[in-house]
Write a protein that holds these residues in place. Structure first.
Motif, PDB file in Angstrom:
ATOM      1  N   ALA A 113     -23.527  80.100  33.430  1.00 36.63           N
ATOM      2  CA  ALA A 113     -23.605  81.240  32.174  1.00 36.63           C
ATOM      3  C   ALA A 113     -24.606  82.239  32.825  1.00 36.63           C
ATOM      4  CB  ALA A 113     -24.557  80.405  31.145  1.00 36.63           C
ATOM      5  N   VAL A 114     -23.655  83.567  32.658  1.00 32.89           N
ATOM      6  CA  VAL A 114     -24.389  84.793  33.302  1.00 32.89           C
ATOM      7  C   VAL A 114     -24.212  85.791  32.164  1.00 32.89           C
ATOM      8  CG1 VAL A 114     -24.637  86.341  35.239  1.00 32.89           C
ATOM      9  CG2 VAL A 114     -23.771  84.034  35.561  1.00 32.89           C
ATOM     10  N   PRO A 115     -25.184  86.624  32.079  1.00 32.67           N
ATOM     11  CA  PRO A 115     -25.144  87.550  30.954  1.00 32.67           C
ATOM     12  C   PRO A 115     -23.969  88.772  31.426  1.00 32.67           C
ATOM     13  CG  PRO A 115     -27.531  87.577  31.313  1.00 32.67           C
ATOM     14  CD  PRO A 115     -26.661  86.615  32.412  1.00 32.67           C
ATOM     15  N   ASN A 116     -23.330  89.327  30.425  1.00 37.62           N
ATOM     16  CA  ASN A 116     -22.214  90.324  30.994  1.00 37.62           C
ATOM     17  C   ASN A 116     -22.805  91.390  31.773  1.00 37.62           C
ATOM     18  OD1 ASN A 116     -20.231  88.991  29.743  1.00 37.62           O
ATOM     19  ND2 ASN A 116     -19.822  90.615  28.066  1.00 37.62           N
ATOM     20  N   ASP A 117     -24.026  91.832  31.572  1.00 37.02           N
ATOM     21  CA  ASP A 117     -24.320  93.000  32.379  1.00 37.02           C
ATOM     22  C   ASP A 117     -24.726  92.746  33.702  1.00 37.02           C
ATOM     23  OD1 ASP A 117     -26.610  91.690  31.350  1.00 37.02           O
ATOM     24  OD2 ASP A 117     -28.005  93.279  31.704  1.00 37.02           O
ATOM     25  N   VAL A 118     -25.139  91.400  33.962  1.00 39.75           N
ATOM     26  CA  VAL A 118     -25.432  90.759  35.272  1.00 39.75           C
ATOM     27  C   VAL A 118     -23.856  90.745  36.022  1.00 39.75           C
ATOM     28  CG1 VAL A 118     -26.612  88.917  36.868  1.00 39.75           C
ATOM     29  CG2 VAL A 118     -27.377  89.672  34.749  1.00 39.75           C
ATOM     30  N   LEU A 160     -19.285  69.125  28.450  1.00 37.06           N
ATOM     31  CA  LEU A 160     -19.780  70.532  29.114  1.00 37.06           C
ATOM     32  C   LEU A 160     -21.235  70.504  29.486  1.00 37.06           C
ATOM     33  CD1 LEU A 160     -18.634  73.412  29.396  1.00 37.06           C
ATOM     34  CD2 LEU A 160     -19.975  74.040  27.358  1.00 37.06           C
ATOM     35  N   ILE A 161     -21.305  70.932  30.915  1.00 32.53           N
ATOM     36  CA  ILE A 161     -22.817  71.010  31.455  1.00 32.53           C
ATOM     37  C   ILE A 161     -22.956  72.636  31.614  1.00 32.53           C
ATOM     38  CG2 ILE A 161     -24.159  70.407  33.376  1.00 32.53           C
ATOM     39  CD1 ILE A 161     -22.179  68.212  33.927  1.00 32.53           C
ATOM     40  N   SER A 162     -23.604  73.029  30.932  1.00 31.80           N
ATOM     41  CA  SER A 162     -24.036  74.510  31.035  1.00 31.80           C
ATOM     42  C   SER A 162     -25.463  74.718  31.902  1.00 31.80           C
ATOM     43  CB  SER A 162     -24.451  75.084  29.726  1.00 31.80           C
ATOM     44  OG  SER A 162     -24.252  76.318  29.787  1.00 31.80           O
ATOM     45  N   VAL A 163     -25.055  75.431  32.737  1.00 33.22           N
ATOM     46  CA  VAL A 163     -26.162  75.914  33.817  1.00 33.22           C
ATOM     47  C   VAL A 163     -26.449  77.394  33.931  1.00 33.22           C
ATOM     48  CG1 VAL A 163     -26.527  76.082  36.402  1.00 33.22           C
ATOM     49  CG2 VAL A 163     -25.522  73.820  35.388  1.00 33.22           C
ATOM     50  N   ASP A 164     -27.712  77.870  33.812  1.00 34.67           N
ATOM     51  CA  ASP A 164     -27.941  79.364  33.948  1.00 34.67           C
ATOM     52  C   ASP A 164     -27.805  79.511  35.245  1.00 34.67           C
ATOM     53  OD1 ASP A 164     -29.338  81.691  34.163  1.00 34.67           O
ATOM     54  OD2 ASP A 164     -31.360  80.922  33.626  1.00 34.67           O
ATOM     55  N   ALA A 165     -26.882  80.536  35.517  1.00 37.98           N
ATOM     56  CA  ALA A 165     -26.345  80.678  36.775  1.00 37.98           C
ATOM     57  C   ALA A 165     -27.045  82.312  37.313  1.00 37.98           C
ATOM     58  CB  ALA A 165     -24.878  80.800  36.924  1.00 37.98           C
ATOM     59  N   ASP A 166     -27.861  82.753  36.350  1.00 36.84           N
ATOM     60  CA  ASP A 166     -28.486  84.019  36.844  1.00 36.84           C
ATOM     61  C   ASP A 166     -29.940  83.849  37.723  1.00 36.84           C
ATOM     62  OD1 ASP A 166     -29.239  86.614  36.957  1.00 36.84           O
ATOM     63  OD2 ASP A 166     -29.926  86.913  34.852  1.00 36.84           O
TER      64      ASP A 166
END
Ligand code: AMP
Length: 202
Positions: A113-118, A160-166
């Protein structure tokens, strides 16, 4: 283990896939890499996929499904397990994949998971030929339109395993491995008395 890794373009799928497949000693299958290789070699598949990849839109399911299925059937993949990077990308591809695997044949799906602007910022600094402003826009749209519904389906199936990728690459890898460890423990543990809910004390 049989694992998927899913994320928007620029979320670090390639980097994390290499690390995770090495750590688990499983086959890394990247549809983006296989397609780019086919295009470079000028194979019939490469010629058919070339325009789609350049424009940032999805290559027709029939072409990609065949490519992936042939890799999954290799003895090495069957023996070691796989990390699928970039496939499936929509509900139809997910259905096809599940129909090729035995029941419970998929252990987990990692969402980066990464925000679109990043991701937009990250993609502008890469040097891939499909990383043009229009191509980036199209791929982000395809992700929201086709891949997000598939993620929700994987979530409903408890995979699903959601990971903060930012975050720094090492931290993301550590989180993924931790999530996969927990998923594998859950899959192996059969229901026992110890797992039953405690009787009400009231
Ligand atoms: P990637 O390296 O995963 O970003 O993929 C690069 C490009 O390959 C995508 O923008 C698509 O054009 C194509 N592609 C990769 N995987 C798939 C897939 N599962 N289904 C359709 N097209 C794909």
């Amino acid at each position: 283990m049989n694992v998927l890794i899913v994320g928007p373009p620029g979320s670090g799928k390639g980097t994390q896939s290499l690390r995770i497949s090495r750590a688990l000693a499983i086959s890394h299958i990247s549809t983006g890499e296989l397609l780019r290789e086919a295009i470079r070699l000028g194979t019939p598949l490469g010629d058919s996929a070339c325009a789609c990849v350049a424009a940032g839109c999805l290559v027709p399911d029939a072409l990609v499904n065949e490519l992936v299925r042939s890799r999954l059937e290799l003895p090495a993949t069957r023996a070691r397990g796989f990390l699928l990077d970039g496939f499936p990308r929509n509900l139809e591809q997910l259905d096809a994949l599940l129909s090729w695997l035995p029941p419970a044949g998929l252990d987990a799906a990692i969402e980066l998971a990464v925000p679109n602007d990043v991701v937009e910022r990250r993609l502008m600094t890469r040097e891939r030929t499909d990383d043009t402003a229009a191509g980036i826009h199209e791929r982000l749209q395809a992700f929201d339109r086709d891949t997000v519904p598939m993620l929700r389906e994987l979530e409903c199936r408890g995979l699903l395993i959601s990971v903060d990728a930012d975050r720094p690459v090492d931290d993301v890898t550590a989180d993924i491995l931790q999530g996969l460890r927990s998923a594998s423990i859950r899959a192996q543990r059969s229901p026992t008395l110890a797992d039953s809910p405690e009787p009400s004390r009231l």
